[in-house]
Write a protein that holds these residues in place. Structure first.
Motif, PDB file in Angstrom:
ATOM      1  N   GLN A 184       7.056 -14.390   4.419  1.00 44.13           N
ATOM      2  CA  GLN A 184       7.440 -12.981   4.419  1.00 44.13           C
ATOM      3  C   GLN A 184       6.383 -12.154   3.711  1.00 44.13           C
ATOM      4  O   GLN A 184       5.592 -12.668   2.916  1.00 44.13           O
ATOM      5  CB  GLN A 184       8.789 -12.791   3.739  1.00 44.13           C
ATOM      6  CG  GLN A 184       8.799 -13.069   2.241  1.00 44.13           C
ATOM      7  CD  GLN A 184      10.163 -12.872   1.604  1.00 44.13           C
ATOM      8  OE1 GLN A 184      11.198 -12.971   2.263  1.00 44.13           O
ATOM      9  NE2 GLN A 184      10.177 -12.560   0.302  1.00 44.13           N
ATOM     10  N   VAL A 185       6.406 -10.861   4.006  1.00 45.26           N
ATOM     11  CA  VAL A 185       5.538  -9.896   3.350  1.00 45.26           C
ATOM     12  C   VAL A 185       6.358  -8.628   3.129  1.00 45.26           C
ATOM     13  O   VAL A 185       7.123  -8.201   4.010  1.00 45.26           O
ATOM     14  CB  VAL A 185       4.271  -9.603   4.193  1.00 45.26           C
ATOM     15  CG1 VAL A 185       4.619  -9.063   5.559  1.00 45.26           C
ATOM     16  CG2 VAL A 185       3.349  -8.628   3.462  1.00 45.26           C
ATOM     17  N   VAL A 186       6.218  -8.044   1.935  1.00 45.05           N
ATOM     18  CA  VAL A 186       6.925  -6.805   1.581  1.00 45.05           C
ATOM     19  C   VAL A 186       5.880  -5.711   1.437  1.00 45.05           C
ATOM     20  O   VAL A 186       4.930  -5.845   0.652  1.00 45.05           O
ATOM     21  CB  VAL A 186       7.736  -6.971   0.290  1.00 45.05           C
ATOM     22  CG1 VAL A 186       8.378  -5.633  -0.107  1.00 45.05           C
ATOM     23  CG2 VAL A 186       8.805  -8.036   0.466  1.00 45.05           C
ATOM     24  N   ILE A 187       6.059  -4.651   2.184  1.00 50.10           N
ATOM     25  CA  ILE A 187       5.114  -3.532   2.188  1.00 50.10           C
ATOM     26  C   ILE A 187       5.750  -2.371   1.424  1.00 50.10           C
ATOM     27  O   ILE A 187       6.875  -1.948   1.714  1.00 50.10           O
ATOM     28  CB  ILE A 187       4.776  -3.108   3.627  1.00 50.10           C
ATOM     29  CG1 ILE A 187       4.178  -4.287   4.412  1.00 50.10           C
ATOM     30  CG2 ILE A 187       3.815  -1.928   3.626  1.00 50.10           C
ATOM     31  CD1 ILE A 187       3.961  -3.989   5.875  1.00 50.10           C
ATOM     32  N   ARG A 188       5.012  -1.880   0.450  1.00 50.42           N
ATOM     33  CA  ARG A 188       5.431  -0.700  -0.318  1.00 50.42           C
ATOM     34  C   ARG A 188       4.940   0.533   0.438  1.00 50.42           C
ATOM     35  O   ARG A 188       3.734   0.768   0.564  1.00 50.42           O
ATOM     36  CB  ARG A 188       4.855  -0.758  -1.721  1.00 50.42           C
ATOM     37  CG  ARG A 188       5.367   0.355  -2.644  1.00 50.42           C
ATOM     38  CD  ARG A 188       4.735   0.274  -4.027  1.00 50.42           C
ATOM     39  NE  ARG A 188       5.181  -0.917  -4.751  1.00 50.42           N
ATOM     40  CZ  ARG A 188       4.382  -1.953  -5.011  1.00 50.42           C
ATOM     41  NH1 ARG A 188       3.116  -1.932  -4.601  1.00 50.42           N
ATOM     42  NH2 ARG A 188       4.851  -2.992  -5.696  1.00 50.42           N
ATOM     43  N   LEU A 189       5.857   1.337   0.949  1.00 53.18           N
ATOM     44  CA  LEU A 189       5.520   2.510   1.757  1.00 53.18           C
ATOM     45  C   LEU A 189       5.065   3.657   0.856  1.00 53.18           C
ATOM     46  O   LEU A 189       5.382   3.693  -0.338  1.00 53.18           O
ATOM     47  CB  LEU A 189       6.735   2.929   2.584  1.00 53.18           C
ATOM     48  CG  LEU A 189       7.280   1.844   3.547  1.00 53.18           C
ATOM     49  CD1 LEU A 189       8.568   2.338   4.209  1.00 53.18           C
ATOM     50  CD2 LEU A 189       6.238   1.478   4.579  1.00 53.18           C
ATOM     51  N   PRO A 190       4.350   4.622   1.397  1.00 51.68           N
ATOM     52  CA  PRO A 190       3.878   5.748   0.582  1.00 51.68           C
ATOM     53  C   PRO A 190       4.966   6.783   0.308  1.00 51.68           C
ATOM     54  O   PRO A 190       4.679   7.987   0.200  1.00 51.68           O
ATOM     55  CB  PRO A 190       2.750   6.337   1.448  1.00 51.68           C
ATOM     56  CG  PRO A 190       3.138   6.021   2.835  1.00 51.68           C
ATOM     57  CD  PRO A 190       3.807   4.682   2.779  1.00 51.68           C
TER      58      PRO A 190
ATOM     59  N   LEU B 170      14.314  -2.281   2.151  1.00 47.63           N
ATOM     60  CA  LEU B 170      14.682  -2.509   0.750  1.00 47.63           C
ATOM     61  C   LEU B 170      15.005  -1.185   0.068  1.00 47.63           C
ATOM     62  O   LEU B 170      14.251  -0.199   0.219  1.00 47.63           O
ATOM     63  CB  LEU B 170      13.552  -3.226   0.000  1.00 47.63           C
ATOM     64  CG  LEU B 170      13.534  -4.759   0.113  1.00 47.63           C
ATOM     65  CD1 LEU B 170      13.252  -5.196   1.555  1.00 47.63           C
ATOM     66  CD2 LEU B 170      12.477  -5.341  -0.823  1.00 47.63           C
ATOM     67  N   GLN B 171      16.119  -1.204  -0.677  1.00 48.90           N
ATOM     68  CA  GLN B 171      16.505  -0.025  -1.427  1.00 48.90           C
ATOM     69  C   GLN B 171      15.648   0.093  -2.698  1.00 48.90           C
ATOM     70  O   GLN B 171      14.771  -0.733  -2.968  1.00 48.90           O
ATOM     71  CB  GLN B 171      17.989  -0.101  -1.801  1.00 48.90           C
ATOM     72  CG  GLN B 171      18.931  -0.112  -0.610  1.00 48.90           C
ATOM     73  CD  GLN B 171      18.990   1.234   0.109  1.00 48.90           C
ATOM     74  OE1 GLN B 171      18.355   2.220  -0.298  1.00 48.90           O
ATOM     75  NE2 GLN B 171      19.773   1.283   1.166  1.00 48.90           N
ATOM     76  N   VAL B 172      15.974   1.140  -3.480  1.00 48.16           N
ATOM     77  CA  VAL B 172      15.163   1.413  -4.668  1.00 48.16           C
ATOM     78  C   VAL B 172      15.281   0.282  -5.681  1.00 48.16           C
ATOM     79  O   VAL B 172      14.321  -0.047  -6.385  1.00 48.16           O
ATOM     80  CB  VAL B 172      15.595   2.765  -5.292  1.00 48.16           C
ATOM     81  CG1 VAL B 172      14.773   3.063  -6.541  1.00 48.16           C
ATOM     82  CG2 VAL B 172      15.434   3.887  -4.275  1.00 48.16           C
ATOM     83  N   ASP B 173      16.415  -0.368  -5.751  1.00 51.41           N
ATOM     84  CA  ASP B 173      16.602  -1.420  -6.755  1.00 51.41           C
ATOM     85  C   ASP B 173      15.912  -2.734  -6.373  1.00 51.41           C
ATOM     86  O   ASP B 173      15.960  -3.707  -7.131  1.00 51.41           O
ATOM     87  CB  ASP B 173      18.084  -1.670  -6.981  1.00 51.41           C
ATOM     88  CG  ASP B 173      18.802  -2.019  -5.680  1.00 51.41           C
ATOM     89  OD1 ASP B 173      18.105  -2.113  -4.618  1.00 51.41           O
ATOM     90  OD2 ASP B 173      20.028  -2.191  -5.703  1.00 51.41           O
ATOM     91  N   ASP B 174      15.277  -2.807  -5.197  1.00 50.74           N
ATOM     92  CA  ASP B 174      14.576  -4.002  -4.715  1.00 50.74           C
ATOM     93  C   ASP B 174      15.506  -5.195  -4.492  1.00 50.74           C
ATOM     94  O   ASP B 174      15.046  -6.299  -4.207  1.00 50.74           O
ATOM     95  CB  ASP B 174      13.457  -4.428  -5.680  1.00 50.74           C
ATOM     96  CG  ASP B 174      12.233  -3.533  -5.562  1.00 50.74           C
ATOM     97  OD1 ASP B 174      12.181  -2.734  -4.595  1.00 50.74           O
ATOM     98  OD2 ASP B 174      11.346  -3.632  -6.418  1.00 50.74           O
TER      99      ASP B 174
ATOM    100  N   PHE C 178      13.808   4.243   3.278  1.00 50.08           N
ATOM    101  CA  PHE C 178      13.542   3.094   2.417  1.00 50.08           C
ATOM    102  C   PHE C 178      12.153   3.232   1.793  1.00 50.08           C
ATOM    103  O   PHE C 178      11.198   3.669   2.464  1.00 50.08           O
ATOM    104  CB  PHE C 178      13.596   1.785   3.217  1.00 50.08           C
ATOM    105  CG  PHE C 178      14.918   1.541   3.884  1.00 50.08           C
ATOM    106  CD1 PHE C 178      15.984   1.028   3.149  1.00 50.08           C
ATOM    107  CD2 PHE C 178      15.105   1.827   5.226  1.00 50.08           C
ATOM    108  CE1 PHE C 178      17.213   0.800   3.760  1.00 50.08           C
ATOM    109  CE2 PHE C 178      16.327   1.601   5.832  1.00 50.08           C
ATOM    110  CZ  PHE C 178      17.383   1.089   5.104  1.00 50.08           C
ATOM    111  N   PRO C 179      12.015   2.814   0.545  1.00 50.88           N
ATOM    112  CA  PRO C 179      10.683   2.839  -0.068  1.00 50.88           C
ATOM    113  C   PRO C 179       9.864   1.595   0.284  1.00 50.88           C
ATOM    114  O   PRO C 179       8.642   1.607   0.143  1.00 50.88           O
ATOM    115  CB  PRO C 179      10.993   2.879  -1.567  1.00 50.88           C
ATOM    116  CG  PRO C 179      12.315   2.197  -1.695  1.00 50.88           C
ATOM    117  CD  PRO C 179      13.086   2.501  -0.444  1.00 50.88           C
ATOM    118  N   LYS C 180      10.547   0.523   0.734  1.00 54.23           N
ATOM    119  CA  LYS C 180       9.841  -0.701   1.078  1.00 54.23           C
ATOM    120  C   LYS C 180      10.443  -1.275   2.361  1.00 54.23           C
ATOM    121  O   LYS C 180      11.600  -1.011   2.701  1.00 54.23           O
ATOM    122  CB  LYS C 180       9.947  -1.739  -0.036  1.00 54.23           C
ATOM    123  CG  LYS C 180       9.288  -1.342  -1.345  1.00 54.23           C
ATOM    124  CD  LYS C 180       9.427  -2.442  -2.389  1.00 54.23           C
ATOM    125  CE  LYS C 180       8.814  -2.025  -3.723  1.00 54.23           C
ATOM    126  NZ  LYS C 180       8.949  -3.095  -4.755  1.00 54.23           N
TER     127      LYS C 180
END
Length: 360
Positions: A243-249, A284-288, A319-321
């Motif tokens: 898996q890979v988790v991308i942090r969006l801008p 993913l929500q803010v709480d990860d 979503f932030p991620k």
């Protein structure tokens, strides 16, 4: 009787000469007998008669040689004369034959046109010539039409070629998806390394792959956020699941996910078995901790190298991620390669949702 007197006179002459010779001998000289004297006289006569005989034989031989030479010369002259006569005859024959052929040719030239004119006066010949003339005109018209059609086809081909070239360059210079990409490092996207699978490392081939950077499996996961997609420029993780988790801008209402993988025709390994196959997408929500399932999809390597999948984000949520979970690949036993990943949607403008994070 006369012959006998001459013989006696001839016989008496040596005797007189002998007496004279003997009378002239000095006193005390040796005496020569008559027989010896006669022998000496005979030898002198033989010597005197030998020289004329040799001369005569020489003359006869000379005459024979001259006669043979004259005979050969005559034969040669006769042969030369015959050859000259034969050449003259041959030249005369050739000249006459040439004159005959020339006269025949000119006669045919003057006689054939009147014959053609006479024959063509018949109705059948006139119809034939008229038909030939009509067909010739039709062929000329067809040729002109073919030339015109060829020019038109060439013009259309040229126009189509220019149009195709423009389309190709246009497609090369623009994004095929034509949607905003929020998983792009240049706009602020980054990788959450803590929630991302570890890179694939092969200790046995590390030195080898470092020498050949076009297929280097040690590329970092941030490479999936870059637009440069070429064989080998991918992130590889071990096995067929990761898996890979991308942090969006920022907070983005995700609508689509796009995966890109080079086609098998350009792969250096002769296939695309390291490409991802089945995968799932989560927001993913803010709480990860809270993950929202957005869909399960299959990337088909037999189709286009760029495939977009519509997400099940209903009601729309920002979503932030975003997490991409790979469930399987196309058969590679050791690793899976992930090339460019794009996240499409609409950026939320709510206050407090515009915080971004830099690359980690």
């Amino acid at each position: 009787m006369g012959w006998k007197l001459s013989a006696e006179a001839g016989a008496a002459e040596p005797q007189r000469a002998d007496r004279r010779w003997r009378g002239n001998q000095p006193a005390g000289s040796p005496v020569v007998s008559e027989e010896q004297f006669n022998l000496l006289s005979t030898l002198d006569l033989r010597q005197e008669t030998h020289s004329p005989r040799v001369f005569k034989s020489f003359l006869s031989l000379l005459f024979q040689v001259l006669s043979v030479f004259i005979s050969l010369l005559g034969d040669v002259l006769v042969s030369v004369y015959r050859e000259v006569c034969s050449i003259r005859f041959l030249l005369t024959a050739v000249s006459l034959l040439s004159l005959f052929l020339t006269a025949l040719w000119w006669g045919l030239l003057y006689l054939v046109p009147p014959l053609e004119t006479t024959l063509c006066k018949s109705p059948a010949c006139s119809k034939y010539h008229e038909r030939v003339r009509t067909q010739g005109q039709q062929l000329q018209q067809l040729q002109a039409e073919l030339d015109k059609l060829h020019k038109e086809v060439s013009g259309v081909r040229t126009a189509n070629s220019e149009r195709v070239a423009k389309l190709v360059f246009q497609r090369l210079n623009e994004d095929f998806v034509r949607k905003p990409d929020y998983a792009l490092s240049s706009v602020g996207a980054s990788i959450d390394l803590e929630k991302t699978s570890r890179d694939y490392e092969d200790a046995n081939s590390a030195y080898f792959w470092n020498r050949f950077s076009f297929w280097n499996y040690a590329r970092p996961p941030t490479v999936i956020l870059e637009p440069d997609v070429f064989p080998g420029n991918c992130w590889a993780f071990e096995g067929d699941q990761g898996q890979v988790v991308i942090r969006l801008p920022g907070h983005v209402q995700l609508t689509d996910i796009t995966l890109q993988h080079p086609p098998p025709s350009v792969a250096h390994s002769g296939g695309a078995n390291s490409a991802p196959r089945d995968f799932q997408v989560y927001g993913l929500q803010v709480d990860d901790e809270t993950e929202v399932f957005l869909g399960k999809f299959t990337f088909d390597v037999e189709k286009s190298e760029i495939q977009t999948f519509h997400l099940q984000n209903d009601p729309p949520t920002a979503f932030p991620k975003v997490k991409i979970q790979i469930l399987s690949n196309w058969g590679h036993p050791h690793f899976t390669c992930l090339y460019r990943v794009r996240a499409h949607g609409m950026r939320s403008l709510e206050a407090g949702n515009s915080a971004t994070g830099g690359p980690n």
